[in-house]
Design a protein around this motif. Structure first.
Motif, PDB file in Angstrom:
ATOM      1  N   PHE A  29      17.786  65.201 -36.175  1.00  0.00           N
ATOM      2  CA  PHE A  29      18.326  66.078 -37.166  1.00  0.00           C
ATOM      3  C   PHE A  29      17.936  66.317 -38.618  1.00  0.00           C
ATOM      4  O   PHE A  29      17.294  67.150 -39.320  1.00  0.00           O
ATOM      5  CB  PHE A  29      19.090  66.768 -37.384  1.00  0.00           C
ATOM      6  CG  PHE A  29      20.228  67.239 -34.863  1.00  0.00           C
ATOM      7  CD1 PHE A  29      18.900  67.853 -35.434  1.00  0.00           C
ATOM      8  CD2 PHE A  29      21.633  66.725 -35.662  1.00  0.00           C
ATOM      9  CE1 PHE A  29      19.507  68.729 -34.145  1.00  0.00           C
ATOM     10  CE2 PHE A  29      21.222  67.371 -33.985  1.00  0.00           C
ATOM     11  CZ  PHE A  29      20.890  68.333 -33.127  1.00  0.00           C
ATOM     12  N   ALA A  30      17.800  64.949 -39.219  1.00  0.00           N
ATOM     13  CA  ALA A  30      16.362  64.400 -40.349  1.00  0.00           C
ATOM     14  C   ALA A  30      15.292  64.857 -40.390  1.00  0.00           C
ATOM     15  O   ALA A  30      16.107  65.701 -42.222  1.00  0.00           O
ATOM     16  CB  ALA A  30      16.278  62.691 -40.697  1.00  0.00           C
ATOM     17  N   GLN A  31      14.970  65.350 -39.699  1.00  0.00           N
ATOM     18  CA  GLN A  31      13.613  66.474 -40.426  1.00  0.00           C
ATOM     19  C   GLN A  31      14.353  67.505 -40.910  1.00  0.00           C
ATOM     20  O   GLN A  31      13.317  68.648 -41.708  1.00  0.00           O
ATOM     21  CB  GLN A  31      12.867  66.303 -38.985  1.00  0.00           C
ATOM     22  CG  GLN A  31      13.772  67.575 -38.324  1.00  0.00           C
ATOM     23  CD  GLN A  31      12.564  67.279 -36.297  1.00  0.00           C
ATOM     24  OE1 GLN A  31      11.741  68.291 -36.633  1.00  0.00           O
ATOM     25  NE2 GLN A  31      13.360  66.497 -36.006  1.00  0.00           N
ATOM     26  N   LEU A  32      15.913  68.291 -40.720  1.00  0.00           N
ATOM     27  CA  LEU A  32      16.330  69.954 -41.634  1.00  0.00           C
ATOM     28  C   LEU A  32      16.603  69.443 -42.609  1.00  0.00           C
ATOM     29  O   LEU A  32      17.247  69.837 -43.512  1.00  0.00           O
ATOM     30  CB  LEU A  32      17.258  70.238 -40.339  1.00  0.00           C
ATOM     31  CG  LEU A  32      16.402  70.764 -38.322  1.00  0.00           C
ATOM     32  CD1 LEU A  32      17.835  70.549 -38.516  1.00  0.00           C
ATOM     33  CD2 LEU A  32      15.489  71.806 -39.422  1.00  0.00           C
ATOM     34  N   ASP A  33      17.006  67.601 -43.070  1.00  0.00           N
ATOM     35  CA  ASP A  33      16.927  67.841 -44.440  1.00  0.00           C
ATOM     36  C   ASP A  33      18.646  68.594 -44.750  1.00  0.00           C
ATOM     37  O   ASP A  33      19.148  68.992 -45.437  1.00  0.00           O
ATOM     38  CB  ASP A  33      16.423  67.835 -45.322  1.00  0.00           C
ATOM     39  CG  ASP A  33      16.866  67.631 -47.043  1.00  0.00           C
ATOM     40  OD1 ASP A  33      17.321  67.177 -46.764  1.00  0.00           O
ATOM     41  OD2 ASP A  33      16.578  68.419 -47.667  1.00  0.00           O
TER      42      ASP A  33
END
Lengths: 148, 102
Positions: A29-33
């Motif tokens: 989910f880090a790609q969604l910051d």
């Protein structure tokens, strides 16, 4: 609606994998910051769901845990944690805060309460002798106007 | 070792380190209990400064130590809790059970 991105993981119900599971979901989910708070909420909820599989579903041995994480266009994230363990006889009772079948006094009986309060939505489906699927949903805040 | 103990007079501090989950809680619990049982402090201070993650297993950990300290006539205090850990503790009303020191 179809997810814009998704991942699946499966691992055996060893307690060492509790940390692996929540970190893997957080990394995906880090790609969604997400904000630090949102990330902590999701990691905690996933940790509770996976711990339930290990402590309850597969209490009599090891089994496979199936994790499925999805990202939707509206910044909604969905995680489902599935096991093929013993199942829950009375879901309502199991979800009551402080209810626990653990008699050592070391488990607070708050797993579902944490999932419920840290996520936007919690769904539990279970069949005795077949297994349980817990689905966690959270809508991440918009990051467009934030500069933190 | 995920916990370091420090004894001072009748007060014992347990500096817990790293992540508290069902997996790590057992070792932390056993270490603290062994020290409490041999030292019998009046106050057990659980220091969360170096705890990077905690789920509801941390609540069980505090509740279990609260019970243990009560059996020897002592009390539990909790200190250096981050916003996230405080959020988990509030769910259990732990902020009422154990004094959270600033």
């Amino acid at each position: 609606m179809k997810p814009v991105n998704e991942m699946k993981l499966q691992f055996i119900s060893r307690s060492a994998n509790e940390g692996f599971a929540r970190v893997a979901v957080a990394a995906f989910f880090a790609q969604l910051d997400p904000t630090v708070d949102e990330m902590a909420d999701i990691k905690t909820a996933v940790s509770e769901a996976v711990t339930n599989c290990i402590v309850h579903a597969y209490q009599n041995g090891l089994g496979m845990i199936y994790l499925h994480a999805r990202i939707y266009e509206d910044r909604r994230v969905v995680v489902s944690v599935k096991d093929k363990g013993c199942g829950i006889e009375d879901i309502e009772k199991a979800m009551e805060p402080m209810y626990t079948t653990c008699d050592t006094g070391e488990r607070a009986g708050l797993g579902f309460a944490v999932m419920e309060s840290f996520m936007d939505k919690l769904k539990v489906r279970s069949k005795v002798g077949k297994g349980t699927t817990v689905t966690l949903t959270k809508r991440l805040s918009s990051r467009e106007n934030s500069h933190d | 070792m995920p916990v370091r103990m420090d004894k001072n007079d009748k007060r014992m501090t347990a500096y817990i380190m790293g992540e508290i989950d069902h997996h790590s809680a057992k070792e932390i619990r056993e270490e603290i209990d062994a020290q409490v049982e041999s030292f019998l402090p009046e106050i057990l201070l659980l220091d969360f400064k170096d705890v990077t993650f905690m789920d509801s297993s941390g609540i069980g950990l505090v509740m279990g130590r609260y019970k243990l300290m009560r059996t020897i006539g002592g009390e539990v205090k909790v200190t250096n809790v981050s916003a996230h850990i405080k959020k988990v503790m509030r769910l259990a009303g732990l902020d009422k059970l154990a004094v959270i020191e600033k």
